[in-house]
Write a protein that holds these residues in place. Structure first.
Motif, PDB file in Angstrom:
ATOM      1  N   TYR A  87       5.878  35.621  63.085  1.00  0.00           N
ATOM      2  CA  TYR A  87       5.890  35.721  64.538  1.00  0.00           C
ATOM      3  C   TYR A  87       6.883  34.740  65.155  1.00  0.00           C
ATOM      4  O   TYR A  87       7.669  35.096  66.043  1.00  0.00           O
ATOM      5  N   ALA A  88       6.859  33.490  64.665  1.00  0.00           N
ATOM      6  CA  ALA A  88       7.760  32.470  65.213  1.00  0.00           C
ATOM      7  C   ALA A  88       9.217  32.871  65.031  1.00  0.00           C
ATOM      8  O   ALA A  88      10.034  32.716  65.947  1.00  0.00           O
ATOM      9  N   LEU A  89       9.557  33.387  63.854  1.00  0.00           N
ATOM     10  CA  LEU A  89      10.942  33.775  63.576  1.00  0.00           C
ATOM     11  C   LEU A  89      11.377  34.911  64.496  1.00  0.00           C
ATOM     12  O   LEU A  89      12.475  34.880  65.077  1.00  0.00           O
ATOM     13  N   LYS A  90      10.519  35.914  64.634  1.00  0.00           N
ATOM     14  CA  LYS A  90      10.864  37.048  65.506  1.00  0.00           C
ATOM     15  C   LYS A  90      10.901  36.637  66.973  1.00  0.00           C
ATOM     16  O   LYS A  90      11.728  37.124  67.755  1.00  0.00           O
ATOM     17  N   PHE A  91      10.004  35.742  67.358  1.00  0.00           N
ATOM     18  CA  PHE A  91       9.942  35.274  68.748  1.00  0.00           C
ATOM     19  C   PHE A  91      11.238  34.554  69.116  1.00  0.00           C
ATOM     20  O   PHE A  91      11.854  34.835  70.153  1.00  0.00           O
ATOM     21  N   ARG A  92      11.679  33.633  68.260  1.00  0.00           N
ATOM     22  CA  ARG A  92      12.925  32.903  68.546  1.00  0.00           C
ATOM     23  C   ARG A  92      14.120  33.856  68.541  1.00  0.00           C
ATOM     24  O   ARG A  92      15.034  33.725  69.367  1.00  0.00           O
ATOM     25  N   ASP A  93      14.130  34.808  67.611  1.00  0.00           N
ATOM     26  CA  ASP A  93      15.223  35.788  67.580  1.00  0.00           C
ATOM     27  C   ASP A  93      15.293  36.582  68.876  1.00  0.00           C
ATOM     28  O   ASP A  93      16.377  36.874  69.394  1.00  0.00           O
ATOM     29  N   LYS A  94      14.145  36.913  69.411  1.00  0.00           N
ATOM     30  CA  LYS A  94      14.114  37.719  70.633  1.00  0.00           C
ATOM     31  C   LYS A  94      14.676  36.934  71.815  1.00  0.00           C
ATOM     32  O   LYS A  94      15.369  37.486  72.676  1.00  0.00           O
ATOM     33  N   PHE A  95      14.387  35.637  71.859  1.00  0.00           N
ATOM     34  CA  PHE A  95      14.973  34.808  72.909  1.00  0.00           C
ATOM     35  C   PHE A  95      16.492  34.782  72.781  1.00  0.00           C
ATOM     36  O   PHE A  95      17.217  34.891  73.781  1.00  0.00           O
ATOM     37  N   GLU A  96      16.987  34.642  71.565  1.00  0.00           N
ATOM     38  CA  GLU A  96      18.434  34.560  71.385  1.00  0.00           C
ATOM     39  C   GLU A  96      19.106  35.892  71.682  1.00  0.00           C
ATOM     40  O   GLU A  96      20.225  35.918  72.197  1.00  0.00           O
ATOM     41  N   LEU A 119      24.001  40.658  45.332  1.00  0.00           N
ATOM     42  CA  LEU A 119      23.490  40.192  46.616  1.00  0.00           C
ATOM     43  C   LEU A 119      24.626  39.732  47.516  1.00  0.00           C
ATOM     44  O   LEU A 119      25.673  39.289  47.041  1.00  0.00           O
ATOM     45  N   LEU A 120      24.388  39.805  48.821  1.00  0.00           N
ATOM     46  CA  LEU A 120      25.367  39.325  49.788  1.00  0.00           C
ATOM     47  C   LEU A 120      25.459  37.807  49.679  1.00  0.00           C
ATOM     48  O   LEU A 120      24.476  37.094  49.895  1.00  0.00           O
ATOM     49  N   ALA A 121      26.640  37.306  49.349  1.00  0.00           N
ATOM     50  CA  ALA A 121      26.822  35.873  49.112  1.00  0.00           C
ATOM     51  C   ALA A 121      27.783  35.224  50.107  1.00  0.00           C
ATOM     52  O   ALA A 121      27.646  34.042  50.421  1.00  0.00           O
ATOM     53  N   THR A 122      28.776  35.968  50.548  1.00  0.00           N
ATOM     54  CA  THR A 122      29.781  35.423  51.486  1.00  0.00           C
ATOM     55  C   THR A 122      29.896  36.373  52.675  1.00  0.00           C
ATOM     56  O   THR A 122      30.851  37.145  52.784  1.00  0.00           O
ATOM     57  N   PRO A 123      28.908  36.336  53.564  1.00  0.00           N
ATOM     58  CA  PRO A 123      28.882  37.295  54.672  1.00  0.00           C
ATOM     59  C   PRO A 123      29.875  36.956  55.777  1.00  0.00           C
ATOM     60  O   PRO A 123      30.371  35.829  55.874  1.00  0.00           O
ATOM     61  N   ARG A 124      30.160  37.932  56.595  1.00  0.00           N
ATOM     62  CA  ARG A 124      30.945  37.748  57.811  1.00  0.00           C
ATOM     63  C   ARG A 124      29.986  37.823  58.993  1.00  0.00           C
ATOM     64  O   ARG A 124      29.245  38.803  59.119  1.00  0.00           O
ATOM     65  N   PRO A 125      29.969  36.829  59.854  1.00  0.00           N
ATOM     66  CA  PRO A 125      29.081  36.882  61.024  1.00  0.00           C
ATOM     67  C   PRO A 125      29.406  38.070  61.923  1.00  0.00           C
ATOM     68  O   PRO A 125      30.499  38.640  61.874  1.00  0.00           O
ATOM     69  N   LYS A 126      28.480  38.416  62.782  1.00  0.00           N
ATOM     70  CA  LYS A 126      28.676  39.514  63.727  1.00  0.00           C
ATOM     71  C   LYS A 126      29.745  39.117  64.757  1.00  0.00           C
ATOM     72  O   LYS A 126      30.079  37.935  64.912  1.00  0.00           O
ATOM     73  N   THR A 182      24.853  23.294  68.269  1.00  0.00           N
ATOM     74  CA  THR A 182      25.618  23.073  69.498  1.00  0.00           C
ATOM     75  C   THR A 182      26.475  24.276  69.863  1.00  0.00           C
ATOM     76  O   THR A 182      26.508  24.697  71.028  1.00  0.00           O
ATOM     77  N   VAL A 183      27.174  24.845  68.884  1.00  0.00           N
ATOM     78  CA  VAL A 183      28.015  26.009  69.217  1.00  0.00           C
ATOM     79  C   VAL A 183      27.150  27.188  69.638  1.00  0.00           C
ATOM     80  O   VAL A 183      27.569  27.995  70.495  1.00  0.00           O
ATOM     81  N   LYS A 184      25.959  27.292  69.079  1.00  0.00           N
ATOM     82  CA  LYS A 184      25.055  28.360  69.514  1.00  0.00           C
ATOM     83  C   LYS A 184      24.730  28.212  70.999  1.00  0.00           C
ATOM     84  O   LYS A 184      24.800  29.182  71.763  1.00  0.00           O
ATOM     85  N   ALA A 185      24.392  26.993  71.403  1.00  0.00           N
ATOM     86  CA  ALA A 185      24.050  26.759  72.811  1.00  0.00           C
ATOM     87  C   ALA A 185      25.233  27.047  73.729  1.00  0.00           C
ATOM     88  O   ALA A 185      25.086  27.697  74.770  1.00  0.00           O
ATOM     89  N   PHE A 186      26.418  26.567  73.344  1.00  0.00           N
ATOM     90  CA  PHE A 186      27.594  26.772  74.190  1.00  0.00           C
ATOM     91  C   PHE A 186      28.012  28.235  74.257  1.00  0.00           C
ATOM     92  O   PHE A 186      28.603  28.668  75.247  1.00  0.00           O
ATOM     93  N   ASP A 240      28.542  31.554  56.448  1.00  0.00           N
ATOM     94  CA  ASP A 240      27.276  32.020  55.889  1.00  0.00           C
ATOM     95  C   ASP A 240      26.110  31.533  56.754  1.00  0.00           C
ATOM     96  O   ASP A 240      25.183  32.289  57.089  1.00  0.00           O
ATOM     97  N   ALA A 241      26.161  30.244  57.151  1.00  0.00           N
ATOM     98  CA  ALA A 241      25.103  29.678  57.995  1.00  0.00           C
ATOM     99  C   ALA A 241      25.073  30.335  59.370  1.00  0.00           C
ATOM    100  O   ALA A 241      23.996  30.602  59.921  1.00  0.00           O
ATOM    101  N   LEU A 242      26.254  30.607  59.941  1.00  0.00           N
ATOM    102  CA  LEU A 242      26.317  31.288  61.238  1.00  0.00           C
ATOM    103  C   LEU A 242      25.722  32.698  61.131  1.00  0.00           C
ATOM    104  O   LEU A 242      25.007  33.154  62.033  1.00  0.00           O
ATOM    105  N   TYR A 243      26.027  33.365  60.034  1.00  0.00           N
ATOM    106  CA  TYR A 243      25.455  34.697  59.786  1.00  0.00           C
ATOM    107  C   TYR A 243      23.933  34.614  59.750  1.00  0.00           C
ATOM    108  O   TYR A 243      23.230  35.409  60.390  1.00  0.00           O
ATOM    109  N   GLY A 244      23.412  33.638  59.005  1.00  0.00           N
ATOM    110  CA  GLY A 244      21.968  33.481  58.886  1.00  0.00           C
ATOM    111  C   GLY A 244      21.305  33.116  60.201  1.00  0.00           C
ATOM    112  O   GLY A 244      20.150  33.485  60.450  1.00  0.00           O
ATOM    113  N   ALA A 245      22.034  32.400  61.058  1.00  0.00           N
ATOM    114  CA  ALA A 245      21.504  32.018  62.372  1.00  0.00           C
ATOM    115  C   ALA A 245      21.777  33.079  63.435  1.00  0.00           C
ATOM    116  O   ALA A 245      21.463  32.867  64.611  1.00  0.00           O
ATOM    117  N   ASN A 246      22.372  34.195  63.031  1.00  0.00           N
ATOM    118  CA  ASN A 246      22.677  35.315  63.943  1.00  0.00           C
ATOM    119  C   ASN A 246      23.618  34.892  65.071  1.00  0.00           C
ATOM    120  O   ASN A 246      23.483  35.326  66.214  1.00  0.00           O
TER     121      ASN A 246
END
Length: 378
Positions: free
Chosen positions: A324-333, A44-51, A186-190, A70-76
């Protein structure tokens, strides 16, 4: 001796006691922790590189650094570069600030710091200049007495009195976070939104209870939740006359478009709020459970933001954990509007955006910063 030899030949050293560097654009990746790990007989992917993105992430802790990746990857959330700089016998935080300042791919700097060994005044002086062009978001480890002892044994850092660090960070315009969740939020918002010129927030919601929680959180964090101006109130009343808003909508701030809201209710209200001179930042709570709200709301709100041309930070909140909630928030981002699962987290990042914007205003740099921000985003 290693440092002396490196200087002799014009070389720089990162580390020791780090986990390497990662550059999303050049392809350089010296991290030595494997990306895949066995789990129940499967790899399984354990140590991903963010986009790819617009963030430089520097971490004094290697293990925490890759965990945050890893957390940044998961948060896209995308990054440009990552540096695990460890005990910093040579390259340190100041070097990374100067590097990020010159790099056109980097718009936001995030730093996990345990201690600054030397030249702290120089770090603050450089940081003060860098902050005028690019926000610096800091998470400091070793804030308590016990944490300071742990930092000394971890990376050999003298953590010092946290109040001194906090004062220095704020003097140079850095945004100080208290928790890992806040750091990532915070870094996501900025990375997506401009800073706010002031602390006046307007909240738009289709759920009264969620709006109340947003109001409480906003005031608790230091945002100003003022009643709507006469001009904004007249625009909202006009929305009822035009059939955009239902007659039982309430406009006290939060502006509650109610559970009878449609996409057009949000579009009309957001346009009125963005054009309001008494609003510095906006929180939209669009609970997807409301029948009239559709999956096209993100695109409609993005088009509204672009057409208004007022460049005030907007964050979105939808509470829920189902598909739905997960996809909805992803679409906003994906549309460039940071989305959060609770009103409290949305309020916290708006306060950070306002803190930075007010610092820029006080430095006489807000208009220059915003002009650059607009040019980079077309």
């Amino acid at each position: 001796k290693v440092v002396e030899t490196a200087k002799k030949y014009g070389m720089r050293i990162i580390g020791p006691n780090g986990l390497g560097v990662f550059d999303n654009y050049s392809g350089v990746d010296t991290q030595f922790v494997p990306e895949l790990k066995e789990y129940s007989g499967k790899m399984l992917l354990a140590t991903p590189r963010p986009k790819p993105g617009n963030i430089l992430f520097g971490s004094q802790s290697g293990a925490l650094g890759i965990a945050i990746l890893d957390a940044l990857y998961g948060a896209n959330i995308g990054i440009a570069k990552f540096v695990s700089y460890g005990n910093k016998v040579d390259v340190d935080e100041t070097d990374m600030l100067l590097w990020a300042y010159k790099d056109p791919k980097i718009d936001v700097i995030m730093l996990y710091i345990e201690g600054i060994k030397q030249a702290g005044r120089h770090f603050v002086e450089v940081g003060n200049e860098v902050s005028k062009k690019k926000p610096i978001v800091v998470l400091k480890g070793g804030r308590t007495a016990a944490g300071a002892r742990a930092a000394a044994s971890h990376t050999g850092s003298l953590a010092g009195d946290y109040r001194m660090y906090e004062a220095a960070f704020k003097k140079m315009g850095a945004i100080v976070c208290e928790t890992l969740d806040e750091f990532i939020d915070t870094v996501k918002a900025f990375s997506m939104q401009p800073p706010a010129r002031g602390y006046r927030i307007t909240i738009i919601t289709d759920g009264g209870g969620a709006g109340l929680l947003a109001t409480d959180a906003s005031e608790r964090y230091g945002l100003e939740v003022n009643p709507p101006s006469d001009t904004l109130m007249n625009e909202l009343k006009k929305g009822i006359e035009m059939g955009k808003l239902v007659p039982f909508s309430t406009f006290s701030n939060p502006i509650d478009v109610t559970g009878s809201a449609t996409d057009e209710s949000f579009v009309y209200t957001l346009r009125a709020v963005l054009n309001d001179e008494n609003t510095d930042c906006v929180m939209i709570i669009g609970l997807h459970h409301v029948p009239g709200v559709t999956d096209r709301l993100p695109e409609k709100l993005l088009e509204t933001i672009k057409s208004c041309g007022t460049y005030k930070p907007v964050v979105f909140c939808d509470v829920g954990g189902a598909e739905y909630a997960l996809k909805f928030r992803d679409k906003f981002e994906n549309a460039g509007i940071p989305a959060y699962p609770t009103p409290e987290r949305a309020a916290a990042v708006l306060k950070k955006l306002a803190d930075y914007g007010v610092w820029l205003v006080n430095q006489g740099e807000y208009d220059n910063y915003l002009k650059t921000w607009i040019s980079k985003r077309g």
